[in-house]
Scaffold this active site. Sequence first.
Site, PDB file in Angstrom:
ATOM      1  N   GLY A 177     136.810 -48.304 -48.485  1.00  0.00           N
ATOM      2  CA  GLY A 177     135.977 -47.224 -47.960  1.00  0.00           C
ATOM      3  C   GLY A 177     134.571 -47.681 -47.602  1.00  0.00           C
TER       4      GLY A 177
ATOM      5  N   LYS B  92     128.735 -38.413 -54.568  1.00  0.00           N
ATOM      6  CA  LYS B  92     129.140 -37.393 -55.544  1.00  0.00           C
ATOM      7  C   LYS B  92     129.763 -37.961 -56.811  1.00  0.00           C
ATOM      8  CE  LYS B  92     130.146 -33.870 -52.039  1.00  0.00           C
ATOM      9  NZ  LYS B  92     131.215 -33.052 -51.439  1.00  0.00           N
TER      10      LYS B  92
ATOM     11  N   ARG C  95     141.493 -54.647 -41.028  1.00  0.00           N
ATOM     12  CA  ARG C  95     142.853 -54.210 -41.362  1.00  0.00           C
ATOM     13  C   ARG C  95     143.908 -54.971 -40.556  1.00  0.00           C
ATOM     14  NH1 ARG C  95     141.576 -47.769 -42.267  1.00  0.00           N
ATOM     15  NH2 ARG C  95     141.209 -47.964 -44.502  1.00  0.00           N
TER      16      ARG C  95
ATOM     17  N   GLY D   2     140.630 -44.519 -50.613  1.00  0.00           N
ATOM     18  CA  GLY D   2     141.260 -43.423 -51.348  1.00  0.00           C
ATOM     19  C   GLY D   2     142.413 -43.900 -52.208  1.00  0.00           C
TER      20      GLY D   2
END
Length: 407
Positions: free
Chosen positions: A357, A204, A41, A380
């Site tokens: 992520g 998920k 980053r 996200g």
Amino acid sequence: MSAGLKGIKTIRDFELAGKTVFLRLDLNVPLEGTRITDETRITASLPTINYCLEKGAKLIIASHLGRPKSAADKKYSMEPVARRLTELLNREVVLMEEPSSDGVKHILYGNMKDQIICLENLRFDAGETENSTELALQWASYTDIYINDAFGASHRAHASIQAFPEIMQRKAGIGFLIEKEIKMLDSLLDNPKKPYIAVLGGSKISDKIDVIEKLIDVVDGFVIGGAMAYTFLKAQNVPVGKSLVETDKLKYAKEMIQRVEARQKTMLLPVDHIVSTEFNNVQNKKMTTSASIAENDMGLDIGPQTIKNFSAALAKAATIFWNGPMGVFETPAFSEGTFAIAKAIAESSGTKIVGGGDSAAAAEASGYAAKMTHISTGGGASLEYLQGEKLPGLEVLRPRKQSEIMP
């Protein structure tokens, strides 16, 4: 111009010489003590920082770091980041431990020579997460131009992301990183080159439903791995043992398989697995010879035939979007599938976009990060954008009236 950037000014639209530029970055880097373990980053922010410096701007850098409960949470100090930026930029980065307007103004209007101001962790002030106008007005009192280059935080309605640019109005825009992020993500939705394969993994289905719905009419096929694959397999009455299954999503999984087939598109699921009796039991690791998993075992990675199947499909793709690992890649014994898919994606001659992520971490750990077309800095934020949700950090920068939109 990319559709997602319509009406938004970029840093190139401003005269920066002699101006005080407030640069909202995403420098939320992982730390072990005071050691930065991944500088991605920071590196991603350098083009915008260097552009400001080359144009003669006075620079204030601001970011959050972690989730501190208060300013007393010193383990979340920006000090390691300021120190690393000093080394990378070869000029002093002054950390403002108490970033009150008076302290910052003292340096700005004093003898500021080749220095950069770095505000302490924005979340040390409760006003940041509360989207405080009062805090934003404090920053605005010494800022000429506001630039948001924190894509990974742009889905948060926080003071430095929403309230502050709201005050700055026409003197606000984006940096090079956000510009690149939006252009890359738009390329996945607007006339992507075909065949287009979406590789989805992670634990998920529920985390991916919205993005699946957005992509189902755009992609030519899905490659499904990770724990979410076990819900799809169970929906087809394949035994999955003790593997993680979202029972409340079985109906959705079954219907999605039917919808993909009805559109004459492909969905590849694992045909073999690496399993063990427990999540962290490496000793009992073994391979299945089919998609079925025995009653006392749980799937923790994709098997060798699955790797071959997935890799063959990816070799033909002209566009690939990857979000989510194929297994518990943080454990070396269960990382082979994820790293093999990272390799297959990297070797593709098409456009390869990784959705931030865990996927970004997996790409980095695999050693193939440099071969990807783009790795998003915001997991996200990238998913929310692809799902069609409006990001507060971008929407606040758009003109309020159609007549104000730049040509």
